[in-house]
Design a protein around this motif. Sequence first.
Motif, PDB file in Angstrom:
ATOM      1  N   TRP A   1      35.796  32.644  33.323  1.00 11.53           N
ATOM      2  CA  TRP A   1      36.261  34.021  33.465  1.00 11.53           C
ATOM      3  C   TRP A   1      35.099  34.915  33.865  1.00 11.53           C
ATOM      4  O   TRP A   1      34.031  34.870  33.261  1.00 11.53           O
ATOM      5  N   SER A   2      35.282  35.720  34.892  1.00 11.98           N
ATOM      6  CA  SER A   2      34.274  36.687  35.317  1.00 11.98           C
ATOM      7  C   SER A   2      34.724  38.076  34.874  1.00 11.98           C
ATOM      8  O   SER A   2      35.695  38.625  35.422  1.00 11.98           O
ATOM      9  N   SER A   3      34.018  38.638  33.913  1.00 12.12           N
ATOM     10  CA  SER A   3      34.380  39.982  33.463  1.00 12.12           C
ATOM     11  C   SER A   3      34.065  41.006  34.542  1.00 12.12           C
ATOM     12  O   SER A   3      34.710  42.061  34.621  1.00 12.12           O
ATOM     13  N   ASP A   4      33.085  40.712  35.400  1.00 10.38           N
ATOM     14  CA  ASP A   4      32.751  41.630  36.476  1.00 10.38           C
ATOM     15  C   ASP A   4      33.888  41.727  37.485  1.00 10.38           C
ATOM     16  O   ASP A   4      34.265  42.814  37.935  1.00 10.38           O
ATOM     17  N   ARG A   5      34.449  40.571  37.877  1.00  6.47           N
ATOM     18  CA  ARG A   5      35.548  40.560  38.846  1.00  6.47           C
ATOM     19  C   ARG A   5      36.901  40.811  38.180  1.00  6.47           C
ATOM     20  O   ARG A   5      37.886  41.121  38.841  1.00  6.47           O
TER      21      ARG A   5
END
Length: 762
Positions: free
Chosen positions: A472-476
């Motif tokens: 999981w990418s919290s940025d994206r």
Amino acid sequence: MKQYLKHHEWHIIEEGLDPHYNKISESVFSIGNGRMGQRANFEEEYSGETLRGSYVAGVYYPDKTRVGWWKNGYPEYFAKVLNAPNWIGIHITIDNQKLDLAKCKVEDFRRVLDMKTGLLSRSFAATLPDGKKVKVESKRFCSMANGEVGAIRYAITPLNFTAKTTLSLYVDADVVNKDSNYDEKFWEEVNKEATEGRAIVTAQTKKTFFHVTTGMQYVITNDGKKATFDRVNIELREKYAGNVIQLDLQEGKELVVYKYAAVLSSENHAKDALVTACAKVLTEAVAKGFDALFEDHARVWAHKWDGCDITIEGDIAAQQGIRFNIFQLTQTYTGEDERLNIGPKGFTGEKYGGSTYWDTEAYCLPFFLGTAEEKVARNLLVYRYKHLERAIENAGKLGFKDGAALYPMVTMNGEECHNEWEITFEEIHRNGAIAFAIFDYIRYTGDDAYLAEFGLEVLLGISRFWSQRITWSSDRNRFVMLGVTGPNEYENNVNNNWYTNTIATWTLQYTLDALNLVGKSNPSRLAEIIAKTNFKETTETHRWREIIAKMHYPHDEKRGVYLQQDGFLDKELLRVSDLGKDDRPINQKWSWDRILRSCFIKQADVLQGIFLFEERYDIETIRRNFDFYEPMTVHESSLSPCVHVILASKLGYKERAYEFYLRTSRLDLDDYNNDTEDGCHITSMAGTWMSIVKGFGGMTVKDGTLHFNPFTPDQWKSYSFRLEFRGRVIKVKISTDAVETELETGEPLEIFLHGKPVLLKK
């Protein structure tokens, strides 16, 4: 490209001996029968450039992985396809002069592979240094009727002399692989024996302890009568047994050596019974004789061709190309032994090692679905099922858990045995190809029971891997997949390869669908699988659904194309047409650093995904992506051109489709990528079949029904193919002005032709 082979509908023909092309020809003219195979080496001694190669299915050596530094997870070994004991040798010495085509004046040299019957023939006239001239004609085959038998007819005629001659007939297990480290040899002698007329050698592989027993027996005639010998000496040395025969060669009279071989392995016989079994096979082969053995062999080939031949009218080069590809595929894998698979070089060379790549599922399976009885394709899938526990072990070595399965990039027995980091641990799209093959098999055959019997367990293991590999990418605010290599190996360690992300989420959704299907059709079996795999249905499927809904797929809104991976547009976007002739092929002319920084594509990942899942995309989306990526694609992967044939055909790019077809069908015949000398590209040959059937023929399967949207290339008058489909055999013939469909066997079948239903019945 090298275009020295003559065009012929059924034959591969070489006229004149060019030493620079000999290793290419040794690959192209290779013969095999699913159990064993042989490069087209000369029977007599040859001191010129050659790659000696005799191969036995399933026999390998686990060579120690050699890397500059060791990292956790590296495979312990690299599996080498072994050069096996040599059974073809017939060495000739005339008045103390060896018959060696590298040291003689050679005239009228002709080598012919008859693909209709699987017969390799060769003829030539050779003048020795002292002026003696001899004519030789040889014929050779590996029996398709008995996978343990090979036979040679070798005829010698002195044209201007009578002289004392020595023949050496033998079996030699003292062989070496081309890629062995420090010329290491991988065979040890178990026993050897020779009597007049026969020799048998048993050798075992180091470490793996496979036993291979190779025997030879001969019959010699002189001027049509049984030959008499001055003397026969028994020759025994390390890993070698043979007969040395002294006789008279008489001017103008033909001396014929019939040499019969038996090649048996401990994969199919008890080790202590090998020699006895080998002697029995030899006795039976000699009793039957060369001609009768060949008739049996040719009869099998006739049956094979009845099911898989493709005919092309009006283009001999194209016809020769497709038949060569079908021939090599058919003699490599027969489907009779589920322990075996389809190696990238088959029985034509030892490069790449291993017996199984993702090529089998992505390219070869459709060929066998369409041309062989259902069990053949099923066996290819069962092969992977039986390696599931090893795939789970492979994933465990990399830190994955709870039944996650990573199938190997290269394997002999289910273990990963490839030692290039960017391929072994990053080219994980192979997992998706195996999942897709299960879907493709069921879609084509209607064998829904396969999911409950074998398929679902494999899908669960693969989906667990994807679930853990994706992060999981919290940025994206999206799920991503980092540090991968797609099918395009000219880009390594990239983030969010579009193809890999796409096939991963497709697999998760298909596994969810499969759980539902098995739950409805066989709930007790589903309960058994859930218990066996300790599957946490609620929590695991919840994550899968989240990934499916929130996966990141690189996309360029401006161009309307999917991106190979994040950052692809940072590259300088050049075209292959911008390259100079001296730059090609770039994998042989450029540094790896330069290749990785360039936009040039070995094979287009995005187009591979569109090919597999084309029902998802409208025609203009396919066109935009094709027009964007194809000009940057150098097609230096043998797997690339066939995908472009299929998509170009769909787009109506008829001329481009034909150009790509010639490239895939004649890849080895014309040595497009300057690498055929290492062996033919066997697995990509299945793509050539797809180029015609799925490309020009426009064949797809939708809702259990065959659809065809065919066209005829401008260079052809017509073409035809047969398909096995759900208990039927249908024939399709397509010409410039008509499409003919015929049901040859089976119950009536409705198909769709250019979108309209057609009922086929006998």
